[in-house]
Scaffold this motif. Structure first.
Motif, short mmCIF file in Angstrom:
data_model
loop_
_atom_site.label_atom_id
_atom_site.label_comp_id
_atom_site.label_asym_id
_atom_site.label_seq_id
_atom_site.Cartn_x
_atom_site.Cartn_y
_atom_site.Cartn_z
N GLU A 115 0.84 -1.19 0.00
CA GLU A 115 0.00 0.00 0.00
C GLU A 115 0.88 1.24 0.00
O GLU A 115 1.87 1.31 0.72
CB GLU A 115 -0.90 -0.01 1.23
N TRP A 116 0.51 2.21 -0.84
CA TRP A 116 1.22 3.48 -0.90
C TRP A 116 0.22 4.60 -1.11
O TRP A 116 -0.84 4.40 -1.68
CB TRP A 116 2.30 3.46 -1.97
N LYS A 117 0.58 5.80 -0.64
CA LYS A 117 -0.35 6.92 -0.66
C LYS A 117 0.06 8.01 -1.65
O LYS A 117 -0.64 8.99 -1.82
CB LYS A 117 -0.46 7.53 0.74
N GLU A 118 1.22 7.88 -2.27
CA GLU A 118 1.71 8.86 -3.23
C GLU A 118 1.97 8.14 -4.56
O GLU A 118 2.15 6.93 -4.57
CB GLU A 118 3.03 9.48 -2.75
N PRO A 119 2.01 8.88 -5.67
CA PRO A 119 2.34 8.22 -6.94
C PRO A 119 3.66 7.46 -6.85
O PRO A 119 4.61 7.92 -6.22
CB PRO A 119 2.43 9.38 -7.93
N LEU A 120 3.69 6.31 -7.47
CA LEU A 120 4.83 5.40 -7.39
C LEU A 120 5.13 4.87 -8.78
O LEU A 120 4.22 4.54 -9.54
CB LEU A 120 4.47 4.25 -6.44
N SER A 121 6.41 4.78 -9.11
CA SER A 121 6.83 4.23 -10.40
C SER A 121 7.78 3.06 -10.13
O SER A 121 8.67 3.17 -9.29
CB SER A 121 7.53 5.32 -11.20
N PHE A 122 7.57 1.97 -10.84
CA PHE A 122 8.47 0.82 -10.67
C PHE A 122 8.50 -0.02 -11.93
O PHE A 122 7.58 0.02 -12.74
CB PHE A 122 8.08 -0.03 -9.46
N LEU A 123 9.56 -0.76 -12.07
CA LEU A 123 9.71 -1.75 -13.13
C LEU A 123 9.37 -3.10 -12.52
O LEU A 123 9.90 -3.45 -11.46
CB LEU A 123 11.14 -1.73 -13.66
N ARG A 124 8.51 -3.84 -13.17
CA ARG A 124 8.08 -5.15 -12.68
C ARG A 124 8.55 -6.22 -13.65
O ARG A 124 8.28 -6.15 -14.85
CB ARG A 124 6.56 -5.18 -12.56
N VAL A 125 9.25 -7.23 -13.12
CA VAL A 125 9.73 -8.35 -13.93
C VAL A 125 9.27 -9.64 -13.24
O VAL A 125 9.52 -9.84 -12.05
CB VAL A 125 11.27 -8.35 -14.06
N GLU A 126 8.59 -10.48 -14.00
CA GLU A 126 8.14 -11.78 -13.49
C GLU A 126 9.00 -12.88 -14.09
O GLU A 126 9.27 -12.87 -15.30
CB GLU A 126 6.68 -12.01 -13.84
#
Length: 134
Positions: A56-67
């Protein structure tokens, strides 16, 4: 991503590379263990397949997701005599320059439409898996 809560049980291993420029307050629960704090740019999370995960986060978040496919991870572990390291544990908000660079190379290749071909993607993915296992 906008503020939200994400919940999932993974059937693949998950790597996240945080890309938000400023720290973001974040609350994560993985395998019934709570972790609160801040995610900083280039922090890396690893969550193994089968783990329950909530974030859970309350501010905009950017991430790279690799499965990553667990069978591929097992095959590489077997080839490299690293099968004893297949009991993978999660980690959150690690700083690992090698893993960061590998993830960025993979992301860049995908974003550019894979100009270097399947061998390049497979090679970088194999290096990522090796880095997880070592």
């Amino acid at each position: 991503m906008q503020p939200q809560q994400a919940r999932e049980t993974l059937d693949k291993h998950l790597l996240l590379l945080h890309r938000t420029a400023k720290p973001v307050a974040i609350q994560e629960t993985v395998a019934d263990s709570f972790h609160g704090g801040a995610a900083f740019k280039n922090d890396i999370n690893f969550i193994p397949a089968g783990a329950d995960s909530t974030c859970e986060w309350k501010e905009p978040l950017s991430f790279l997701r690799v499965e990553l496919d667990p069978q591929t991870v097992k095959e590489i572990a077997d080839k490299e005599n690293l099968s004893s390291r297949l009991d993978l544990s999660y980690y959150l908000r690690n700083q690992d320059y090698k893993m960061q660079q590998l993830l960025l190379w993979l992301s860049e290749e995908v974003e550019q439409g894979n100009p270097q071909g399947k061998l390049y993607i497979d090679s970088v993915t194999n290096l990522i898996i090796y880095q997880i296992l070592k």
